[in-house]
Design a protein around this motif. Structure first.
Motif, PDB file in Angstrom:
ATOM      1  N   GLY A 144       3.476  28.422  18.166  1.00 21.44           N
ATOM      2  CA  GLY A 144       4.910  28.613  17.962  1.00 21.44           C
ATOM      3  C   GLY A 144       5.665  27.384  18.414  1.00 21.44           C
ATOM      4  N   SER A 145       6.904  27.217  17.945  1.00 24.46           N
ATOM      5  CA  SER A 145       7.596  25.933  18.107  1.00 24.46           C
ATOM      6  C   SER A 145       7.845  25.541  19.559  1.00 24.46           C
ATOM      7  N   SER A 146       7.743  26.496  20.487  1.00 30.43           N
ATOM      8  CA  SER A 146       7.936  26.153  21.901  1.00 30.43           C
ATOM      9  C   SER A 146       6.738  25.426  22.504  1.00 30.43           C
ATOM     10  N   ALA A 147       5.590  25.527  21.858  1.00 28.27           N
ATOM     11  CA  ALA A 147       4.361  24.971  22.429  1.00 28.27           C
ATOM     12  C   ALA A 147       4.327  23.458  22.266  1.00 28.27           C
ATOM     13  N   PRO A 148       3.949  22.743  23.328  1.00 26.40           N
ATOM     14  CA  PRO A 148       3.803  21.286  23.213  1.00 26.40           C
ATOM     15  C   PRO A 148       2.884  20.896  22.050  1.00 26.40           C
ATOM     16  N   VAL A 149       3.251  19.830  21.352  1.00 26.75           N
ATOM     17  CA  VAL A 149       2.541  19.426  20.140  1.00 26.75           C
ATOM     18  C   VAL A 149       1.203  18.754  20.486  1.00 26.75           C
ATOM     19  N   LEU A 150       0.245  18.892  19.575  1.00 24.31           N
ATOM     20  CA  LEU A 150      -1.032  18.184  19.688  1.00 24.31           C
ATOM     21  C   LEU A 150      -1.111  17.164  18.568  1.00 24.31           C
ATOM     22  N   THR A 151      -1.766  16.026  18.826  1.00 26.30           N
ATOM     23  CA  THR A 151      -1.976  15.055  17.746  1.00 26.30           C
ATOM     24  C   THR A 151      -3.205  15.479  16.952  1.00 26.30           C
ATOM     25  N   GLY A 152      -3.374  14.894  15.787  1.00 21.01           N
ATOM     26  CA  GLY A 152      -4.522  15.212  14.946  1.00 21.01           C
ATOM     27  C   GLY A 152      -5.859  14.995  15.652  1.00 21.01           C
ATOM     28  N   ASP A 153      -5.881  14.112  16.634  1.00 20.12           N
ATOM     29  CA  ASP A 153      -7.123  13.828  17.365  1.00 20.12           C
ATOM     30  C   ASP A 153      -7.414  14.859  18.448  1.00 20.12           C
ATOM     31  N   GLU A 154      -6.446  15.720  18.725  1.00 23.77           N
ATOM     32  CA  GLU A 154      -6.596  16.629  19.865  1.00 23.77           C
ATOM     33  C   GLU A 154      -6.904  18.067  19.468  1.00 23.77           C
ATOM     34  N   ILE A 155      -7.159  18.311  18.175  1.00 19.35           N
ATOM     35  CA  ILE A 155      -7.210  19.705  17.731  1.00 19.35           C
ATOM     36  C   ILE A 155      -8.594  20.341  17.772  1.00 19.35           C
ATOM     37  N   ASP A 156      -9.582  19.589  18.206  1.00 19.93           N
ATOM     38  CA  ASP A 156     -10.918  20.186  18.280  1.00 19.93           C
ATOM     39  C   ASP A 156     -11.037  20.976  19.588  1.00 19.93           C
ATOM     40  N   VAL A 157     -10.255  22.054  19.696  1.00 19.78           N
ATOM     41  CA  VAL A 157     -10.188  22.830  20.937  1.00 19.78           C
ATOM     42  C   VAL A 157     -10.222  24.327  20.644  1.00 19.78           C
ATOM     43  N   VAL A 203       8.434  48.363  22.518  1.00 15.57           N
ATOM     44  CA  VAL A 203       7.537  47.512  21.749  1.00 15.57           C
ATOM     45  C   VAL A 203       8.351  46.364  21.167  1.00 15.57           C
ATOM     46  N   ASN A 204       7.910  45.172  21.449  1.00 17.38           N
ATOM     47  CA  ASN A 204       8.637  43.985  21.028  1.00 17.38           C
ATOM     48  C   ASN A 204       8.203  43.563  19.622  1.00 17.38           C
ATOM     49  N   ALA A 205       9.057  43.874  18.651  1.00 18.14           N
ATOM     50  CA  ALA A 205       8.821  43.468  17.260  1.00 18.14           C
ATOM     51  C   ALA A 205       9.923  42.506  16.838  1.00 18.14           C
ATOM     52  N   ASP A 206      10.378  41.705  17.814  1.00 15.33           N
ATOM     53  CA  ASP A 206      11.457  40.755  17.546  1.00 15.33           C
ATOM     54  C   ASP A 206      10.894  39.413  17.078  1.00 15.33           C
ATOM     55  N   GLU A 207       9.730  39.446  16.479  1.00 18.50           N
ATOM     56  CA  GLU A 207       9.029  38.241  16.050  1.00 18.50           C
ATOM     57  C   GLU A 207       9.960  37.160  15.482  1.00 18.50           C
ATOM     58  N   SER A 208      10.293  36.181  16.303  1.00 14.19           N
ATOM     59  CA  SER A 208      11.249  35.145  15.876  1.00 14.19           C
ATOM     60  C   SER A 208      10.832  33.738  16.239  1.00 14.19           C
ATOM     61  N   GLU A 209       9.709  33.593  16.920  1.00 23.64           N
ATOM     62  CA  GLU A 209       9.265  32.259  17.316  1.00 23.64           C
ATOM     63  C   GLU A 209       8.874  31.479  16.058  1.00 23.64           C
ATOM     64  N   PRO A 210       9.553  30.356  15.782  1.00 23.91           N
ATOM     65  CA  PRO A 210       9.215  29.639  14.551  1.00 23.91           C
ATOM     66  C   PRO A 210       7.704  29.382  14.424  1.00 23.91           C
ATOM     67  N   GLY A 211       7.176  29.701  13.265  1.00 30.24           N
ATOM     68  CA  GLY A 211       5.750  29.564  13.016  1.00 30.24           C
ATOM     69  C   GLY A 211       4.972  30.856  13.179  1.00 30.24           C
ATOM     70  N   THR A 212       5.650  31.932  13.555  1.00 29.98           N
ATOM     71  CA  THR A 212       4.964  33.191  13.840  1.00 29.98           C
ATOM     72  C   THR A 212       5.320  34.250  12.803  1.00 29.98           C
ATOM     73  N   PHE A 213       4.291  34.863  12.198  1.00 33.43           N
ATOM     74  CA  PHE A 213       4.570  35.860  11.144  1.00 33.43           C
ATOM     75  C   PHE A 213       3.409  36.828  11.034  1.00 33.43           C
TER      76      PHE A 213
END
Lengths: 173, 443
Positions: free
Chosen positions: B285-298, B79-89
């Protein structure tokens, strides 16, 4: 390097006997978690215990861990230097590790870290002149919602403010 | 939209981490039900549930289970409990508030797959959470749930052990995790062979994230179809979304897997601090490509976010307001990958510190014309060139930040300074209360 049975007296002459006893007493129950022929799996717990008992991972401590797990000292050293939580050099009486990753900095960690460096008179990774505190910048601690966060001697403290941090550091003796 | 809560209903209730409280709330009924089923029928339910891996990759959990070769024993569950991706808690709160839900999920997964030993690999920094798990496991042995007879009934031995890491993001990568569990430095393995075939100690191994496994008791209790119905398409159930950064109410929110990102930020989290605008959101998480404020209605469903060029990843949503410097933010993200590169593959080992250095140079007004192109070029030469996904994870933020906020990068170069001055991390940096699964965080 011959594979010695755990419990053999090899490679421990540079360490105090009482410490070695404590090390063995803490390590041996943990070995039961892994298959008989896979004792090296306990390398991380063994190094953690070694650091806890002897203060830091000096070459004899790494050699002791390697001996008990039946692997070469080089293997213990390789592991000890790969993981950031292990100290292969002496550290202060208390280790303060502050996260400066994105979510923590968005809530002020950068400012707190800078103020701390100034207050303690140390750079990142440095130890205060009196040997009391080692200050370190670390990566994400998984406390992004309750940011900023830090570890003080591995205990997590969250929702930091500069005042809160100063108060905690002031209480460290 | 469904309000069903699977993972969080007990969070914040008195003594929710104890076996007694878990049993009072109906705990271990799912395991009892599972033990009366054929193991293959449990696997079928998990397949039907459309449960997808919650650690980041979103791989179908039931399908993963079927990859185990039929006739090789022993098999292991990790079981992977190595939760370390920035932004994940999120996994830490499952462990803090409901460790027995995780352990029940582990027991069911092991029974379903004929596994008799499970390891929970937990990151070293989660000392308290590791201790909570140790106590919970000890309670179960004492109650006869774990040990030689599963749930005290079946002639099925199950041992569960905690293995604590020591500070290495890379050990969240499943094959590096196995190396670490074998007592080595966390160097990812070449795949194939995949861990399902050759995993821990060279034996077939299932590796699942904490949240993934914690869903299993509910699926057994209510059926795979009910879980699938909570989601959409090939993604079933709810998910724990972790929101941090410049929002009024950061925290962990359990929502249907296809919940709307903008709604999460603007309604559940109360919008941006000080009424400012959303400038950028990292959705997974920090690896994910960023979205602009206009792109978040998804929708935040795996395939929906993939369709807009990013990923659902680990569910870590980082929100940055319009006063935040994108170069500062990206340079910190790049520092993370440079720090955490294991050093095995040259493009990642050499490329990540190079990107970090170049970004620092641009942020401090020392960039020269052509630097922004060079940065994008470096990222393109790391992505897809390494053994594990860390290289991609380091490249994707750089590629996306440069693409979407290029003018801001160029402005740093032409003005020879950071236009945001000494508040590059935003004008509102104060600490605030967090909502953790419906309760206010106690820290």
């Amino acid at each position: 390097m011959p594979n010695r049975e755990p419990g053999s007296p090899g490679a421990v002459k540079d360490l105090p006997a009482e410490g070695v006893q404590r090390f063995d007493a803490e390590l041996f129950p943990i070995l039961r978690r892994y298959p008989e022929d896979r004792k090296a799996s306990a390398m991380l717990p063994a190094l953690r215990i070694g650091e806890h008992v002897f203060g830091y991972l000096s070459p004899p401590v790494m050699a002791l861990a390697a001996d008990r797990l039946g692997v070469s000292p080089a293997r213990a050293q390789e592991v000890a230097t790969f993981y950031v939580m292990f100290n292969t050099k002496p550290v202060g009486r208390h280790v303060v590790e502050i996260c400066t990753n994105v979510s923590c900095c968005l809530t002020g960690a950068d400012r707190i870290f800078r103020a701390l460096k100034q207050k303690l008179g140390v750079e990142n990774g440095g130890t205060t002149a009196d040997g009391l505190i080692t200050l370190r910048e670390v990566e994400c601690l998984g406390s992004c919602g309750t940011a900023p966060a830090m570890l003080v001697d591995e205990e997590m403290i969250e929702q930091l403010t500069l005042q809160k941090v100063e108060k905690i550091l002031g209480s460290l003796g | 939209m469904s309000e069903t809560l699977i993972l969080t209903p007990r969070w914040g209730t008195k003594d929710s981490h104890t076996l007694a409280s878990y049993r009072r709330d109906g705990g271990y009924a799912a395991l009892a039900k599972a033990l009366a089923m054929a193991p293959s029928a449990i696997v079928d339910e998990v397949k039907a549930s459309n449960l997808r891996g919650r650690g980041g990759a979103g791989f179908a959990c039931g399908l993963k289970w079927t990859f185990l070769p039929k006739d090789v024993r022993p098999r292991y569950l990790t079981v992977n409990a190595d939760e370390s991706e920035p932004g994940t808690f999120k996994d830490r709160y499952i462990i803090e508030y409901d460790p027995h839900m995780l352990l029940e999920g582990i027991a069911i997964a092991c029974y379903a797959n004929d596994i008799h030993t499970a390891y929970i690999y937990i990151r070293g920094e989660f000392k308290r959470q590791a201790e909570i798990l140790e106590v919970a496991i000890a309670e179960e042995y004492q109650a006869g749930i774990l040990g030689p007879r599963l749930l005290g009934k079946l002639d099925f031995a199950l041992d569960v052990h905690v293995h604590r890491g020591a500070g290495a993001y890379i050990c969240g990568e499943e094959s590096a995790l196995l190396e670490s569990l074998e007592g080595k430095k966390g160097y990812p393995r070449l795949k194939p062979p995949f861990p399902a075939v050759i995993g821990l100690y060279g034996k077939p191994t299932i590796i699942n994230n904490v949240e993934t496994i914690a869903n299993v008791p509910w699926i057994v209790q209510h059926g795979g179809a009910a879980f699938a119905a909570l989601g959409v398409g090939k993604s079933g159930g709810t998910r724990l979304f972790c929101v941090s950064g410049h929002v009024n109410r950061p925290g962990v929110y359990e929502k249907p897997v296809h919940y709307n990102l903008k709604r999460l930020i603007m309604e559940d989290c109360g919008g941006v601090l000080g009424g400012r605008q959303v400038k950028a959101v990292i959705p997974g998480g920090s690896s994910a490509p960023v979205l602009t404020g206009d792109e978040i209605d998804v929708s935040m469903e795996f395939d929906a976010l993939k369709a807009v060029g990013t990923m659902a990843g680990s569910g870590g949503v980082i929100v940055m307001d319009d006063s935040t410097c994108m170069v500062r933010a990206l340079s910190r993200i790049s520092k993370f990958y440079a720090d955490e590169s294991c050093g095995q593959c040259t493009p990642c080992r050499e490329g990540t510190p190079w990107m970090e250095g170049l970004l620092e140079r641009i942020e401090h007004g020392l960039g020269v014309p052509g630097d922004v192109d060079k940065l994008a070029q470096m990222a393109n030469n790391i992505g897809g060139q390494t053994i594990c996904a860390l290289g991609d994870a380091a490249a994707m933020p750089v590629q996306s930040f440069v693409k979407k906020f290029r003018a801001e990068f160029e402005r740093h170069v032409t003005e020879r300074r950071c236009p945001f001055g000494d508040h590059a991390w935003g004008k509102n940096q104060e600490t605030r209360e967090a909502v953790i699964g419906g309760v206010t965080a106690q820290v």
